[in-house]
Scaffold this active site. Sequence first.
Site, PDB file in Angstrom:
ATOM      1  N   ASP A  13       0.806  -1.323  -0.047  1.00  0.00           N
ATOM      2  CA  ASP A  13      -0.127   0.004   0.027  1.00  0.00           C
ATOM      3  C   ASP A  13       0.625   1.143   0.017  1.00  0.00           C
ATOM      4  O   ASP A  13       0.205   2.382   0.562  1.00  0.00           O
ATOM      5  CB  ASP A  13      -1.043   0.149   1.363  1.00  0.00           C
ATOM      6  CG  ASP A  13      -1.906  -1.243   1.144  1.00  0.00           C
ATOM      7  OD1 ASP A  13      -2.141  -1.557   0.096  1.00  0.00           O
ATOM      8  OD2 ASP A  13      -2.472  -1.671   2.422  1.00  0.00           O
ATOM      9  N   LYS A  16       1.932   2.012  -5.163  1.00  0.00           N
ATOM     10  CA  LYS A  16       2.384   1.488  -6.445  1.00  0.00           C
ATOM     11  C   LYS A  16       1.408   1.680  -7.458  1.00  0.00           C
ATOM     12  O   LYS A  16       1.978   2.110  -8.515  1.00  0.00           O
ATOM     13  CB  LYS A  16       2.531  -0.224  -5.973  1.00  0.00           C
ATOM     14  CG  LYS A  16       3.531  -0.486  -5.146  1.00  0.00           C
ATOM     15  CD  LYS A  16       3.816  -1.929  -4.928  1.00  0.00           C
ATOM     16  CE  LYS A  16       2.119  -2.590  -4.428  1.00  0.00           C
ATOM     17  NZ  LYS A  16       1.972  -2.252  -3.093  1.00  0.00           N
ATOM     18  N   GLY A  40      -4.574  -4.233  -3.855  1.00  0.00           N
ATOM     19  CA  GLY A  40      -5.749  -3.345  -4.201  1.00  0.00           C
ATOM     20  C   GLY A  40      -4.567  -2.078  -4.623  1.00  0.00           C
ATOM     21  O   GLY A  40      -4.075  -1.435  -3.614  1.00  0.00           O
ATOM     22  N   HIS A  41      -4.763  -1.841  -5.912  1.00  0.00           N
ATOM     23  CA  HIS A  41      -4.074  -0.704  -6.571  1.00  0.00           C
ATOM     24  C   HIS A  41      -5.096   0.637  -6.825  1.00  0.00           C
ATOM     25  O   HIS A  41      -5.813   0.167  -7.731  1.00  0.00           O
ATOM     26  CB  HIS A  41      -3.125  -0.934  -7.400  1.00  0.00           C
ATOM     27  CG  HIS A  41      -2.120  -2.150  -6.972  1.00  0.00           C
ATOM     28  ND1 HIS A  41      -1.378  -2.888  -7.872  1.00  0.00           N
ATOM     29  CD2 HIS A  41      -1.835  -2.636  -5.806  1.00  0.00           C
ATOM     30  CE1 HIS A  41      -0.541  -3.457  -7.190  1.00  0.00           C
ATOM     31  NE2 HIS A  41      -0.905  -3.578  -5.970  1.00  0.00           N
ATOM     32  N   GLN A 226       1.979  -6.085  -3.171  1.00  0.00           N
ATOM     33  CA  GLN A 226       2.256  -6.236  -1.876  1.00  0.00           C
ATOM     34  C   GLN A 226       3.646  -5.489  -1.638  1.00  0.00           C
ATOM     35  O   GLN A 226       3.890  -4.473  -2.468  1.00  0.00           O
ATOM     36  CB  GLN A 226       2.599  -7.591  -1.449  1.00  0.00           C
ATOM     37  CG  GLN A 226       1.253  -8.576  -1.269  1.00  0.00           C
ATOM     38  CD  GLN A 226       0.786  -9.212  -2.607  1.00  0.00           C
ATOM     39  OE1 GLN A 226       1.326  -9.647  -3.149  1.00  0.00           O
ATOM     40  NE2 GLN A 226      -0.620  -8.737  -2.906  1.00  0.00           N
TER      41      GLN A 226
HETATM   42  P1  GDP Z   1      -0.638   0.233  -3.495  1.00  0.00           P
HETATM   43  O1  GDP Z   1      -1.341  -0.985  -3.015  1.00  0.00           O
HETATM   44  O2  GDP Z   1       0.756   0.352  -3.427  1.00  0.00           O
HETATM   45  O3  GDP Z   1      -1.016   0.608  -4.851  1.00  0.00           O
HETATM   46  O4  GDP Z   1      -1.557   1.498  -2.564  1.00  0.00           O
HETATM   47  P2  GDP Z   1      -3.054   1.650  -2.298  1.00  0.00           P
HETATM   48  O5  GDP Z   1      -3.740   1.971  -3.251  1.00  0.00           O
HETATM   49  O6  GDP Z   1      -3.610   0.301  -1.578  1.00  0.00           O
HETATM   50  O7  GDP Z   1      -2.743   2.735  -1.120  1.00  0.00           O
HETATM   51  C1  GDP Z   1      -2.408   4.070  -1.455  1.00  0.00           C
HETATM   52  C2  GDP Z   1      -3.497   4.985  -1.170  1.00  0.00           C
HETATM   53  O8  GDP Z   1      -2.746   6.218  -1.034  1.00  0.00           O
HETATM   54  C3  GDP Z   1      -4.411   5.237  -2.447  1.00  0.00           C
HETATM   55  O9  GDP Z   1      -5.843   5.632  -1.930  1.00  0.00           O
HETATM   56  C4  GDP Z   1      -3.730   6.429  -3.456  1.00  0.00           C
HETATM   57  O10 GDP Z   1      -4.659   6.854  -3.820  1.00  0.00           O
HETATM   58  C5  GDP Z   1      -3.195   7.184  -2.175  1.00  0.00           C
HETATM   59  N1  GDP Z   1      -2.207   7.975  -2.487  1.00  0.00           N
HETATM   60  C6  GDP Z   1      -0.904   7.717  -3.348  1.00  0.00           C
HETATM   61  N2  GDP Z   1      -0.142   8.545  -2.981  1.00  0.00           N
HETATM   62  C7  GDP Z   1      -0.582   9.511  -2.273  1.00  0.00           C
HETATM   63  C8  GDP Z   1      -0.029  10.967  -2.066  1.00  0.00           C
HETATM   64  O11 GDP Z   1       1.192  11.140  -2.227  1.00  0.00           O
HETATM   65  N3  GDP Z   1      -0.518  11.593  -1.015  1.00  0.00           N
HETATM   66  C9  GDP Z   1      -2.065  11.155  -0.537  1.00  0.00           C
HETATM   67  N4  GDP Z   1      -2.543  11.638   0.249  1.00  0.00           N
HETATM   68  N5  GDP Z   1      -2.494   9.855  -1.100  1.00  0.00           N
HETATM   69  C10 GDP Z   1      -1.844   9.314  -1.976  1.00  0.00           C
HETATM   70  P1  IMO Z   2      -0.933  -4.199  -2.122  1.00  0.00           P
HETATM   71  O1  IMO Z   2      -0.432  -4.711  -3.610  1.00  0.00           O
HETATM   72  C1  IMO Z   2      -0.978  -4.772   2.081  1.00  0.00           C
HETATM   73  C2  IMO Z   2      -0.892  -8.517   3.875  1.00  0.00           C
HETATM   74  C3  IMO Z   2      -2.231  -9.150   4.511  1.00  0.00           C
HETATM   75  C4  IMO Z   2      -1.631 -10.095   5.384  1.00  0.00           C
HETATM   76  C5  IMO Z   2      -0.287 -10.893   4.444  1.00  0.00           C
HETATM   77  C6  IMO Z   2      -0.881 -12.184   4.063  1.00  0.00           C
HETATM   78  O2  IMO Z   2      -2.291  -3.582  -2.254  1.00  0.00           O
HETATM   79  O3  IMO Z   2       0.183  -3.464  -1.682  1.00  0.00           O
HETATM   80  P2  IMO Z   2      -2.397 -13.012   2.112  1.00  0.00           P
HETATM   81  O4  IMO Z   2      -4.007 -12.635   1.872  1.00  0.00           O
HETATM   82  O5  IMO Z   2      -1.348 -12.298   1.003  1.00  0.00           O
HETATM   83  O6  IMO Z   2      -2.127 -14.242   2.387  1.00  0.00           O
HETATM   84  O7  IMO Z   2      -2.067 -12.060   3.477  1.00  0.00           O
HETATM   85  O8  IMO Z   2      -0.192  -9.877   3.586  1.00  0.00           O
HETATM   86  N1  IMO Z   2      -1.298  -8.412   2.413  1.00  0.00           N
HETATM   87  C7  IMO Z   2      -1.125  -6.983   2.113  1.00  0.00           C
HETATM   88  N2  IMO Z   2      -0.873  -5.771   2.875  1.00  0.00           N
HETATM   89  N3  IMO Z   2      -1.209  -4.349   0.676  1.00  0.00           N
HETATM   90  C8  IMO Z   2      -1.464  -5.525  -0.046  1.00  0.00           C
HETATM   91  O9  IMO Z   2      -1.186  -5.611  -1.407  1.00  0.00           O
HETATM   92  C9  IMO Z   2      -1.361  -6.831   0.502  1.00  0.00           C
HETATM   93  N4  IMO Z   2      -1.532  -8.037  -0.063  1.00  0.00           N
HETATM   94  C10 IMO Z   2      -1.401  -9.032   1.298  1.00  0.00           C
HETATM   95  O10 IMO Z   2      -2.944  -8.089   4.986  1.00  0.00           O
HETATM   96  O11 IMO Z   2      -0.931  -9.233   6.391  1.00  0.00           O
HETATM   97 MG    MG Z   3      -2.892  -1.754  -1.845  1.00  0.00          MG
END
Ligand code: GDP
Ligand code: IMO
Ligand code: MG
Length: 436
Positions: A13, A16, A40-41, A226
């Site tokens: 999270d 990416k 979840g991207h 991840q």
């Molecule tokens: P990922 O799994 O690495 O793709 O990240 P996620 O999408 O799960 O979580 C990142 C969250 O932060 C998302 O809701 C993005 O829209 C948000 N985000 C990304 N970059 C920034 C930033 O620079 N500032 C803020 N406030 N939010 C950001």
């Molecule tokens: P993105 O791509 C954050 C964590 C779960 C748990 C561990 C194992 O959005 O960054 P799993 O279901 O993979 O067997 O769970 O990994 N986990 C993540 N945490 N971002 C993710 O993906 C994750 N995918 C799995 O919360 O701790």
């Molecule tokens: Mg994510």
Amino acid sequence: MSSMVIVGAQWGDEGKGKFVDVLTRQARWVVRYQGGNNAGHTIVIDGEKTALSLLPSGILRPGVQCLLGAGVVLNPSILIQEIEQIRSVGGDVSPGRIVIDRDAHLVLDYHIAIDKAREERRGAGKIGTTGKGIGPAYEDRSQRSGIRAADLCGIDACKDLVRRHVDEKNKILRHVLESEVQIEFESLWETLRMQAEVLAPYVGNGSSLITTAIENGENVIFEGAQGVLLDQTHGTYPYVTSSSTGAGGVLSGVGIGPRCIGEVVGVVKAYTTRVGEGPFPTELSDSVGEYLREKGHEFGTVTGRPRRCGWLDIVALRRAVRVSGIDALVLTKLDVLSGLETIRLCVGYTNVSGVVDDLPARFQDFEGLEPVYVDMPGWHDDLTSVQDYSDLPTTVQGFVEKIEELSGCKVVLASVGPGREQTIRVRNSEILERFL
Ligand code: GDP
Ligand code: IMO
Ligand code: MG
């Protein structure tokens, strides 16, 4: 040859999805190489938010082709839903634009049931998985009983095999995991047959397509899911996911040679978050942690769970840089830190035996580990509309440069909001010229 691997440099999270989207303007292919819909991207374009869990984050750029590589485990119903979601906003979802590698394994209902039942049985010792069946699907791959994307092209040949799997999983659910849940073969089979009809045209040879693209000098982005600290081998085992999340996972997860890999870019949040259980030395359970969670909207994209929040951990970051061969960093969520008097960076740990300079291998050894911090002055400015690095307050520049100094890695881009445009170039770099 131009290829770039984008990995999460923490526990997921990091942002990416945003940066894969930002860097795909000149890309030909975006490739997922591991994980499944545990990811979840999030991408925000003109205020419009799209969350993707399986389709690569290049899908919103017209003309970019998207591959789900052999190392991915894919849940057919989630993939069909995502294809429909993109189709409904006018995106091109034709086979050829989206390719599923023939060797990718499927996540079926029994994997999900086992994931959940196993977590329930673990009780306090649970991992905190996303409950999406990811671990059990990779187990089946290792024990050579998985159903693969290639099987979607002649699914009737798998009927007896799937029936045997359902029988076996039901026994495990009832007698080993003591779960009430049982999978009904006929309905699983009917659903799978319908899904096979939809998805079979998408199945292709990812290894061949990407090798050829790279030989032809096309830009390819490998999108990690991840983060490196959740890597099955190099992460905080056993509190990890079940795939190779780092750059090392790209070769086997796509089926390409080491010379196909260009630069590795690590995405790192200006603080740290973690979802699920497991060690987190810089976790804050005070009002600052709460401030980061609220201001940063730190709630899981996939499960909605509140993310645990804490200070940026440079020891953990250095591990991610080494394990994944990260060449440059992208620093996200700087805007979230606005409003704090002091911002801390963890530069080491101590325990009863003295100084500890890497994450311990055993989770038990995180007990009694004390972070050593350097304190940086905070800032109160709103950063969300800053476009140029030189317009950032000197306190923010000082923070960025301190991270570079301590991690040994240049920060090439910084992010001050979720939107595509809320992106600042920090350093000129050859890598960026080819992709931005
Ligand atoms: P990922 O799994 O690495 O793709 O990240 P996620 O999408 O799960 O979580 C990142 C969250 O932060 C998302 O809701 C993005 O829209 C948000 N985000 C990304 N970059 C920034 C930033 O620079 N500032 C803020 N406030 N939010 C950001
Ligand atoms: P993105 O791509 C954050 C964590 C779960 C748990 C561990 C194992 O959005 O960054 P799993 O279901 O993979 O067997 O769970 O990994 N986990 C993540 N945490 N971002 C993710 O993906 C994750 N995918 C799995 O919360 O701790
Ligand atoms: Mg994510």
